[in-house]
Design an enzyme around this catalytic site. Structure first.
Site, PDB file in Angstrom:
ATOM      1  N   LEU A   1       0.918  -1.269   0.029  1.00  0.00           N
ATOM      2  CA  LEU A   1      -0.035   0.141  -0.258  1.00  0.00           C
ATOM      3  C   LEU A   1       1.174   0.848   0.172  1.00  0.00           C
ATOM      4  O   LEU A   1       1.937   1.179   0.991  1.00  0.00           O
ATOM      5  CB  LEU A   1      -1.439   0.341   1.610  1.00  0.00           C
ATOM      6  CG  LEU A   1      -2.131  -0.931   1.280  1.00  0.00           C
ATOM      7  CD1 LEU A   1      -2.397  -0.843   2.346  1.00  0.00           C
ATOM      8  CD2 LEU A   1      -2.755  -1.325  -0.255  1.00  0.00           C
TER       9      LEU A   1
ATOM     10  N   ARG B   1       2.274  14.982   4.887  1.00  0.00           N
ATOM     11  CA  ARG B   1       4.002  15.416   6.399  1.00  0.00           C
ATOM     12  C   ARG B   1       5.003  15.596   6.331  1.00  0.00           C
ATOM     13  O   ARG B   1       5.266  15.889   7.580  1.00  0.00           O
ATOM     14  CB  ARG B   1       2.953  14.760   7.691  1.00  0.00           C
ATOM     15  CG  ARG B   1       1.405  15.158   8.019  1.00  0.00           C
ATOM     16  CD  ARG B   1       1.356  14.158   8.988  1.00  0.00           C
ATOM     17  NE  ARG B   1       1.736  13.845  10.122  1.00  0.00           N
ATOM     18  CZ  ARG B   1       1.568  12.669  11.064  1.00  0.00           C
ATOM     19  NH1 ARG B   1       1.734  11.739  11.098  1.00  0.00           N
ATOM     20  NH2 ARG B   1       3.123  12.875  11.666  1.00  0.00           N
TER      21      ARG B   1
HETATM   22  C1  UD1 Z   1      -2.626   1.243   9.778  1.00  0.00           C
HETATM   23  C2  UD1 Z   1      -3.961  -0.080  11.095  1.00  0.00           C
HETATM   24  C3  UD1 Z   1      -4.227  -0.097  12.609  1.00  0.00           C
HETATM   25  C4  UD1 Z   1      -1.631   0.021  12.884  1.00  0.00           C
HETATM   26  C5  UD1 Z   1      -1.279   0.766  12.052  1.00  0.00           C
HETATM   27  C6  UD1 Z   1      -0.164   0.511  12.106  1.00  0.00           C
HETATM   28  C7  UD1 Z   1      -5.996  -0.330   9.192  1.00  0.00           C
HETATM   29  C8  UD1 Z   1      -7.627   0.260   9.405  1.00  0.00           C
HETATM   30  N1  UD1 Z   1      -5.506   0.514  10.501  1.00  0.00           N
HETATM   31  O1  UD1 Z   1      -3.482   2.542  10.966  1.00  0.00           O
HETATM   32  O2  UD1 Z   1      -4.218  -1.216  12.492  1.00  0.00           O
HETATM   33  O3  UD1 Z   1      -2.037   0.136  13.708  1.00  0.00           O
HETATM   34  O4  UD1 Z   1      -1.835   1.074  10.916  1.00  0.00           O
HETATM   35  O5  UD1 Z   1       0.475   1.772  11.137  1.00  0.00           O
HETATM   36  O6  UD1 Z   1      -5.408  -0.687   8.419  1.00  0.00           O
HETATM   37  N2  UD1 Z   1      -3.234   3.925   2.948  1.00  0.00           N
HETATM   38  C9  UD1 Z   1      -3.838   3.832   1.393  1.00  0.00           C
HETATM   39  N3  UD1 Z   1      -4.961   3.650   0.559  1.00  0.00           N
HETATM   40  C10 UD1 Z   1      -5.597   4.072   1.957  1.00  0.00           C
HETATM   41  C11 UD1 Z   1      -5.449   4.269   3.603  1.00  0.00           C
HETATM   42  C12 UD1 Z   1      -4.387   3.965   4.102  1.00  0.00           C
HETATM   43  O7  UD1 Z   1      -2.937   3.370   0.206  1.00  0.00           O
HETATM   44  O8  UD1 Z   1      -7.234   4.272   1.282  1.00  0.00           O
HETATM   45  C13 UD1 Z   1      -2.009   3.307   2.881  1.00  0.00           C
HETATM   46  C14 UD1 Z   1      -1.472   4.365   3.783  1.00  0.00           C
HETATM   47  O9  UD1 Z   1      -0.773   4.669   2.892  1.00  0.00           O
HETATM   48  C15 UD1 Z   1      -0.373   3.880   4.495  1.00  0.00           C
HETATM   49  C16 UD1 Z   1      -1.225   2.511   4.850  1.00  0.00           C
HETATM   50  O10 UD1 Z   1      -1.903   2.024   3.922  1.00  0.00           O
HETATM   51  O11 UD1 Z   1       0.970   3.100   3.696  1.00  0.00           O
HETATM   52  C17 UD1 Z   1      -2.191   2.563   7.072  1.00  0.00           C
HETATM   53  O12 UD1 Z   1      -3.016   3.875   6.130  1.00  0.00           O
HETATM   54  P1  UD1 Z   1      -2.488   4.942   7.314  1.00  0.00           P
HETATM   55  O13 UD1 Z   1      -3.672   5.912   7.271  1.00  0.00           O
HETATM   56  O14 UD1 Z   1      -1.835   4.690   7.821  1.00  0.00           O
HETATM   57  O15 UD1 Z   1      -3.820   3.412   8.783  1.00  0.00           O
HETATM   58  P2  UD1 Z   1      -3.308   3.951  10.243  1.00  0.00           P
HETATM   59  O16 UD1 Z   1      -4.474   5.058  10.685  1.00  0.00           O
HETATM   60  O17 UD1 Z   1      -2.266   4.320  10.964  1.00  0.00           O
END
Ligand code: UD1
Ligand code: CA
Length: 454
Positions: A11, A18
């Protein structure tokens, strides 16, 4: 390696706001390699047959880097950022084909090791439908909490959605998850977005699989491996962890690092045994240092080879294509680019060698410059074995200095020099005895006369 087939989905659709950067976050480098490059390499190192990268809109630079790193990787676009499950579903065509294991990795989490992923694959091989890598967080705030009942992972509760009891759990979701290939499409298709963020959470797959009676496991890894990079400070922290690993590996391999905390390696630096690296040395990508070589303080190397027992620095710069053979010596304030320095040759002081060959045992005197560029093209200099280049010479390429030839100091050499010849190209010395004393006497007299009152 397991005989099971594996698809890795990375992903990388996160926006880099940021980071305060024009570039996609995952293009920022750790150990001279983009974070996404580390993750693609991790996929390759566990023997994944296929990789898929999920990118956001306007990701042309990212797409280009993925193509350069792994030409076979599939790239999918997530047009709207609706959550981690939504992101994985953007890559659904990749798991439409049968596959045993599907691993989900984040492009901004570059420090995960193959050994840790092996634990996830072992769990899937053991019949788990979902396997999640967790860690004991020093500070769990913001992470999804892993809720276990008797060895079964029953839920992942996102911080915002967790109650007080769940928030006290320190065992957190790293984001690295494994799915049985036969189940993932069905599980993800049933995830909704009724939560605090209104997002499709990948983590909800855990409760859904539990509802089906499937086996779901949490595995434990080291928090440092799961550091996610969201800003420049975290990028620097990832770099620090990466460097600590590399320094330890170099020392483990028999290199002496006098001040390891001041030596910086690239992702692909290769360092042999009995190598000594003095303080404040930087390795860019593509460097090989062979056994017994010595890299002295304040040197910068990239794209080069330092042969066995060769010596570099202090204060040397080896640029791409510098190839130092056994026992070669490159000393202080010397820059070498796209050149070979053959066995035992010495280039010890204040010199630029570019697009050249320095033959075995040759000696290049202080301040020598190969003039390799005329503003348009690059030209070669060939210095024969055992040749001696006097200090402060300019070798105007293309030019060939024969084996064993001597070039007199201060020469500007525009012509080839035959083997064993002497070549001197500088003005003839002019010496006039007493001239300076007479000059001073005359000038002093003129000054005294001009100063006298009339
Ligand atoms: C996520 C996890 C959380 C975990 C944390 C670890 C979920 C719902 N939550 O939370 O349990 O503890 O990671 O760091 O999965 N991304 C996409 N498209 C989207 C959303 C996210 O590509 O629509 C990618 C982001 O670029 C990132 C990763 O997925 O690399 C995680 O997304 P982020 O929104 O940072 O999740 P967290 O809220 O940190
Ligand atoms: Ca995150």
């Amino acid at each position: 390696m397991s005989a099971r087939s594996c698809l890795v989905i990375i992903l990388a659709a996160g926006e880099g706001t940021r980071m305060k950067s024009m570039r996609s976050k995952v293009l920022h480098e750790v150990g001279s390699r983009a974070m996404i490059g580390h993750v693609l390499n991790l996929a390759a190192s566990i023997g994944a047959e296929r990789s898929a990268v999920v990118v956001g809109p306007d990701a042309s630079e990212l797409r280009a880097l993925v193509a350069r790193t792994d030409a076979k990787a599939a790239v999918f676009e997530q047009t709207e950022r609706l959550g981690t499950a939504h992101a994985v579903l953007a890559a659904a065509p990749a798991f439409a084909e049968p596959v045993d294991d599907v691993l989900i990795l984040y492009g901004d989490t570059p420090l995960v090791t193959p050994e840790t992923l092996a634990k996830v694959r072992a769990a899937l091989a053991g019949g788990a439908e979902v396997a999640v890598l967790g860690f004991e967080a020093a500070d769990p705030t913001g992470y999804g909490r892993l809720v276990e009942v008797g060895g079964q992972l029953v839920a992942i509760r996102e911080h915002r959605d967790a109650d007080d009891r769940e928030r006290r759990i320190r065992f957190c979701n790293s984001g690295v998850m494994g799915f049985a290939g036969a189940k993932i499409a069905d599980l993800l298709g049933r995830i909704g977005n009724a939560n605090a963020k209104g997002e499709y959470y990948l983590t909800d797959a855990v409760e859904i699989a539990n509802g089906d009676g499937g086996k779901v496991m949490a595995l434990k890894g080291d928090e440092l491996e799961f550091l996610g990079v969201n800003n420049r400070a975290e990028l620097a922290r990832a770099e620090r962890i990466f460097q600590e690993r590399r320094r330890a590996a170099a020392m483990e391999g028999g290199a002496t690092l006098i001040a390891p905390e001041t030596v910086f390696f690239a992702y692909d630096t290769r360092v042999g045994a009995d190598v000594t690296i003095e303080p404040n040395v930087f390795f860019g990508p593509g460097v090989v240092v062979e056994d017994g070589a010595e890299i002295r303080a304040f040197s910068h190397l990239e794209g080069c080879r330092v042969g066995p027992n060769a010596q570099v620095g202090p204060y040397a710069r080896l640029r791409p294509g510098a190839d130092l053979a056994e026992n070669a010596k490159v000393g202080n304030f010397v820059e070498i680019k796209k050149s070979t320095v053959e066995r035992g040759a010495k280039v010890n002081h204040l010199t630029y060698i570019g697009d050249a060959r320095v033959g075995a045992g040759a000696n290049v005197g202080a301040g020598t410059i190969t003039c390799n560029y005329d503003g348009f093209g690059k030209f070669k200099t060939d210095i024969g074995a055992g040749a001696f280049i006097g200090s402060n010479s300019a070798l105007v390429a293309p030019v060939k200095i024969g084996d064993g030839a001597i070039v007199g100091a201060g020469s500007v050499m525009t012509h080839d020099v035959p083997a064993d010849a002497l070549a001197v190209a500088r003005g003839h010395p002019l010496v006039r005895e007493g001239w300076a004393a007479a000059f001073r006497k005359r000038r002093q007299r003129e000054k005294d006369e001009a100063g006298k009152p009339k």
